[in-house]
Motif scaffolding. Structure first.
Motif, PDB file in Angstrom:
ATOM      1  N   GLN A 108       0.828  -1.214   0.000  1.00 56.14           N
ATOM      2  CA  GLN A 108       0.000   0.000   0.000  1.00 56.14           C
ATOM      3  C   GLN A 108       0.862   1.264   0.000  1.00 56.14           C
ATOM      4  O   GLN A 108       0.454   2.300   0.524  1.00 56.14           O
ATOM      5  N   GLN A 109       2.027   1.188  -0.608  1.00 55.21           N
ATOM      6  CA  GLN A 109       2.949   2.316  -0.576  1.00 55.21           C
ATOM      7  C   GLN A 109       2.578   3.371  -1.610  1.00 55.21           C
ATOM      8  O   GLN A 109       2.030   3.062  -2.665  1.00 55.21           O
ATOM      9  N   ALA A 110       2.880   4.621  -1.273  1.00 48.29           N
ATOM     10  CA  ALA A 110       2.686   5.753  -2.184  1.00 48.29           C
ATOM     11  C   ALA A 110       4.037   6.425  -2.410  1.00 48.29           C
ATOM     12  O   ALA A 110       4.168   7.646  -2.350  1.00 48.29           O
ATOM     13  N   SER A 111       5.034   5.616  -2.682  1.00 44.73           N
ATOM     14  CA  SER A 111       6.423   6.060  -2.662  1.00 44.73           C
ATOM     15  C   SER A 111       6.875   6.760  -3.935  1.00 44.73           C
ATOM     16  O   SER A 111       7.998   7.264  -4.000  1.00 44.73           O
ATOM     17  N   LEU A 112       6.012   6.792  -4.962  1.00 48.50           N
ATOM     18  CA  LEU A 112       6.372   7.478  -6.205  1.00 48.50           C
ATOM     19  C   LEU A 112       5.475   8.692  -6.456  1.00 48.50           C
ATOM     20  O   LEU A 112       5.433   9.219  -7.567  1.00 48.50           O
ATOM     21  N   ASN A 113       4.769   9.144  -5.435  1.00 48.93           N
ATOM     22  CA  ASN A 113       3.920  10.333  -5.576  1.00 48.93           C
ATOM     23  C   ASN A 113       4.690  11.518  -6.148  1.00 48.93           C
ATOM     24  O   ASN A 113       4.157  12.296  -6.944  1.00 48.93           O
ATOM     25  N   HIS A 114       5.942  11.646  -5.724  1.00 43.98           N
ATOM     26  CA  HIS A 114       6.717  12.842  -6.065  1.00 43.98           C
ATOM     27  C   HIS A 114       7.210  12.860  -7.505  1.00 43.98           C
ATOM     28  O   HIS A 114       7.806  13.862  -7.933  1.00 43.98           O
ATOM     29  N   VAL A 115       6.981  11.780  -8.288  1.00 37.34           N
ATOM     30  CA  VAL A 115       7.400  11.799  -9.691  1.00 37.34           C
ATOM     31  C   VAL A 115       6.206  11.728 -10.649  1.00 37.34           C
ATOM     32  O   VAL A 115       6.390  11.678 -11.863  1.00 37.34           O
ATOM     33  N   CYS A 116       4.991  11.727 -10.106  1.00 35.36           N
ATOM     34  CA  CYS A 116       3.816  11.622 -10.974  1.00 35.36           C
ATOM     35  C   CYS A 116       3.681  12.818 -11.919  1.00 35.36           C
ATOM     36  O   CYS A 116       3.044  12.715 -12.972  1.00 35.36           O
ATOM     37  N   HIS A 117       4.274  13.946 -11.563  1.00 37.70           N
ATOM     38  CA  HIS A 117       4.205  15.136 -12.422  1.00 37.70           C
ATOM     39  C   HIS A 117       5.069  14.994 -13.670  1.00 37.70           C
ATOM     40  O   HIS A 117       4.890  15.731 -14.634  1.00 37.70           O
ATOM     41  N   HIS A 118       6.002  14.037 -13.662  1.00 38.51           N
ATOM     42  CA  HIS A 118       7.011  13.967 -14.727  1.00 38.51           C
ATOM     43  C   HIS A 118       6.401  13.381 -15.989  1.00 38.51           C
ATOM     44  O   HIS A 118       5.818  12.299 -15.966  1.00 38.51           O
ATOM     45  N   PRO A 119       6.539  14.050 -17.130  1.00 33.60           N
ATOM     46  CA  PRO A 119       5.920  13.545 -18.369  1.00 33.60           C
ATOM     47  C   PRO A 119       6.514  12.228 -18.868  1.00 33.60           C
ATOM     48  O   PRO A 119       5.856  11.519 -19.640  1.00 33.60           O
ATOM     49  N   PHE A 147      24.083  -7.634 -10.616  1.00 35.48           N
ATOM     50  CA  PHE A 147      24.689  -6.921  -9.498  1.00 35.48           C
ATOM     51  C   PHE A 147      24.373  -7.679  -8.210  1.00 35.48           C
ATOM     52  O   PHE A 147      23.223  -7.690  -7.758  1.00 35.48           O
ATOM     53  N   ARG A 148      25.388  -8.319  -7.641  1.00 35.49           N
ATOM     54  CA  ARG A 148      25.219  -9.003  -6.354  1.00 35.49           C
ATOM     55  C   ARG A 148      25.332  -7.967  -5.239  1.00 35.49           C
ATOM     56  O   ARG A 148      26.415  -7.602  -4.794  1.00 35.49           O
ATOM     57  N   LEU A 149      24.175  -7.512  -4.782  1.00 33.57           N
ATOM     58  CA  LEU A 149      24.139  -6.416  -3.820  1.00 33.57           C
ATOM     59  C   LEU A 149      24.518  -6.878  -2.422  1.00 33.57           C
ATOM     60  O   LEU A 149      24.082  -7.939  -1.963  1.00 33.57           O
ATOM     61  N   ALA A 150      25.285  -6.050  -1.743  1.00 33.12           N
ATOM     62  CA  ALA A 150      25.503  -6.203  -0.307  1.00 33.12           C
ATOM     63  C   ALA A 150      24.199  -5.832   0.409  1.00 33.12           C
ATOM     64  O   ALA A 150      23.212  -5.436  -0.211  1.00 33.12           O
ATOM     65  N   THR A 151      24.180  -5.976   1.726  1.00 24.99           N
ATOM     66  CA  THR A 151      23.001  -5.578   2.503  1.00 24.99           C
ATOM     67  C   THR A 151      22.814  -4.072   2.382  1.00 24.99           C
ATOM     68  O   THR A 151      23.700  -3.293   2.727  1.00 24.99           O
ATOM     69  N   VAL A 152      21.653  -3.658   1.898  1.00 27.44           N
ATOM     70  CA  VAL A 152      21.404  -2.248   1.592  1.00 27.44           C
ATOM     71  C   VAL A 152      20.937  -1.522   2.859  1.00 27.44           C
ATOM     72  O   VAL A 152      20.291  -2.109   3.728  1.00 27.44           O
ATOM     73  N   PHE A 153      21.278  -0.230   2.941  1.00 27.65           N
ATOM     74  CA  PHE A 153      20.828   0.582   4.070  1.00 27.65           C
ATOM     75  C   PHE A 153      20.525   1.993   3.586  1.00 27.65           C
ATOM     76  O   PHE A 153      20.839   2.362   2.454  1.00 27.65           O
ATOM     77  N   GLY A 154      19.911   2.783   4.454  1.00 22.03           N
ATOM     78  CA  GLY A 154      19.635   4.185   4.146  1.00 22.03           C
ATOM     79  C   GLY A 154      18.156   4.475   4.023  1.00 22.03           C
ATOM     80  O   GLY A 154      17.325   3.587   3.892  1.00 22.03           O
ATOM     81  N   MET A 155      17.824   5.759   4.069  1.00 20.43           N
ATOM     82  CA  MET A 155      16.443   6.210   3.952  1.00 20.43           C
ATOM     83  C   MET A 155      15.987   6.149   2.502  1.00 20.43           C
ATOM     84  O   MET A 155      16.753   6.440   1.587  1.00 20.43           O
ATOM     85  N   SER A 156      14.712   5.771   2.313  1.00 23.18           N
ATOM     86  CA  SER A 156      14.112   5.692   0.991  1.00 23.18           C
ATOM     87  C   SER A 156      12.627   6.022   1.126  1.00 23.18           C
ATOM     88  O   SER A 156      12.045   5.809   2.192  1.00 23.18           O
ATOM     89  N   PRO A 157      11.990   6.548   0.074  1.00 19.78           N
ATOM     90  CA  PRO A 157      10.559   6.850   0.166  1.00 19.78           C
ATOM     91  C   PRO A 157       9.698   5.654   0.560  1.00 19.78           C
ATOM     92  O   PRO A 157       8.691   5.823   1.245  1.00 19.78           O
ATOM     93  N   ARG A 158      10.055   4.442   0.114  1.00 14.63           N
ATOM     94  CA  ARG A 158       9.395   3.223   0.613  1.00 14.63           C
ATOM     95  C   ARG A 158      10.400   2.576   1.562  1.00 14.63           C
ATOM     96  O   ARG A 158      11.297   1.860   1.159  1.00 14.63           O
TER      97      ARG A 158
END
Length: 312
Positions: free
Chosen positions: A38-49, A164-175
């Motif tokens: 139920q995420q709304a994590s892409l709200n901020h790009v909906c304006h982009h054509p 890309f074999r990703l390491a454990t990811v960290f940090g803030m993200s919209p979701r």
């Protein structure tokens, strides 16, 4: 150069950071996601054509086939990520993490480019020194890692692919995901001020979510020289144990207390040191240190508290 890029699961933890960056770089981006959280994590790009979004399930051929047909580049992020979620719903994990990728590989043309995240958790415990390169034997422990290992074999049979074999990811993200290890420990430090460690000497590698976005862009921009290869993606200076991670957090939150449990073991038995030299040889450099990421998380968790079932 601008591409038509399809990002599956693009409203998730990685995608909600990556998609705005791809749009900023001048690409046309289509996201397909089932929005199961139920995420709304892409709200901020909906304006982009140049942004388009589809609510749909990547396991359904009639949904994914026409979207794949329009794409120059596919970034398949849709997945059940992490051992706990995969254990909770093994059928969902199998169909998303394995079957949907095989369907995608069946439908794409040889010319289409695929940049896919896999996982360095596939190494399990590394060699006798717990040291891993891309050539190290794979010893996946969890169902999540086992499925990723299996699908990577199929993926690398497609000539225009980067894994890309990703390491454990960290940090803030919209979701946001609080359950990832650095995020989890920092959240506990902010809100609980203590943590009990099981097997605190176990090491693993880490990478900031914004650097994950940057590595995908690096792969797009250097595709011809990088294609057909597997790359570990992590902070070379952040092969740290759980105890060392807590020490990094304590530097910024002096009231944080941590201790080793006298009995018991961690159900997650991963323990390895990962080399990122192959990726670094392509010119890629990380931009966010572990300490900078922890500082960011402290600010984020000052605003964010998961108290849905609590009284305070």
């Amino acid at each position: 150069m601008s591409f038509n890029i399809l990002v599956t699961g693009g409203a998730g933890y990685l995608g909600s950071t990556l998609v705005p960056d791809l749009l900023q770089a001048g690409h046309k981006v289509t996201v397909v996601d089932n929005f199961m959280f139920q995420q709304a994590s892409l709200n901020h790009v909906c304006h982009h054509p140049d942004f388009n979004v589809i609510r749909g399930d990547v396991r359904i051929e009639s949904t994914i086939k026409p979207l794949l047909a329009k794409a120059d580049i596919i970034i398949p992020l849709a997945a059940y990520v992490g051992a706990p979620l995969c254990n909770q719903d093994p059928i969902g994990a199998e169909t998303i993490n394995h079957d949907a990728i095989k369907l995608m590989l069946k439908l794409v043309s040889a010319e289409q480019r695929i940049l896919m995240p896999t996982t360095n958790s596939a190494y399990g415990s590394g060699d006798e020194n717990n040291f891993c390169t891309e050539e190290s034997p794979l010893r996946p422990i969890s169902k999540y890692a086992i499925d990723k290992v299996e699908i990577e074999k199929h993926l690398m049979q497609h000539r225009n692919t980067i894994s890309f074999r990703l390491a454990t990811v960290f940090g803030m993200s919209p979701r946001m995901r609080i359950d990832l290890l650095v995020n989890d420990f920092t959240y506990r430090a902010v809100h609980d001020r203590f943590i009990v460690l099981f097997e605190g000497h176990f090491k693993r590698n880490y990478i900031h979510v914004r650097d994950v976005s940057r590595v995908f862009q690096h792969g797009i921009n250097n595709f011809e020289t990088m294609k057909g290869e597997i790359y570990n993606v992590g902070l070379s200076e952040a092969n740290v144990s759980k105890m060392e991670l807590c020490e990094h957090i304590q530097k910024q939150l002096p009231g944080f207390v941590f201790m080793e449990a006298p009995v018991g073991k961690d159900p997650d038995q991963r323990n390895y040191i990962v080399s990122n030299a192959k990726l670094e040889a392509t010119g890629f450099r990380t931009s966010v240190t572990l300490d900078a990421g922890i500082a960011e998380l402290i600010k984020g968790f000052t605003m964010l508290k998961n108290s849905i079932y609590g009284n305070v």
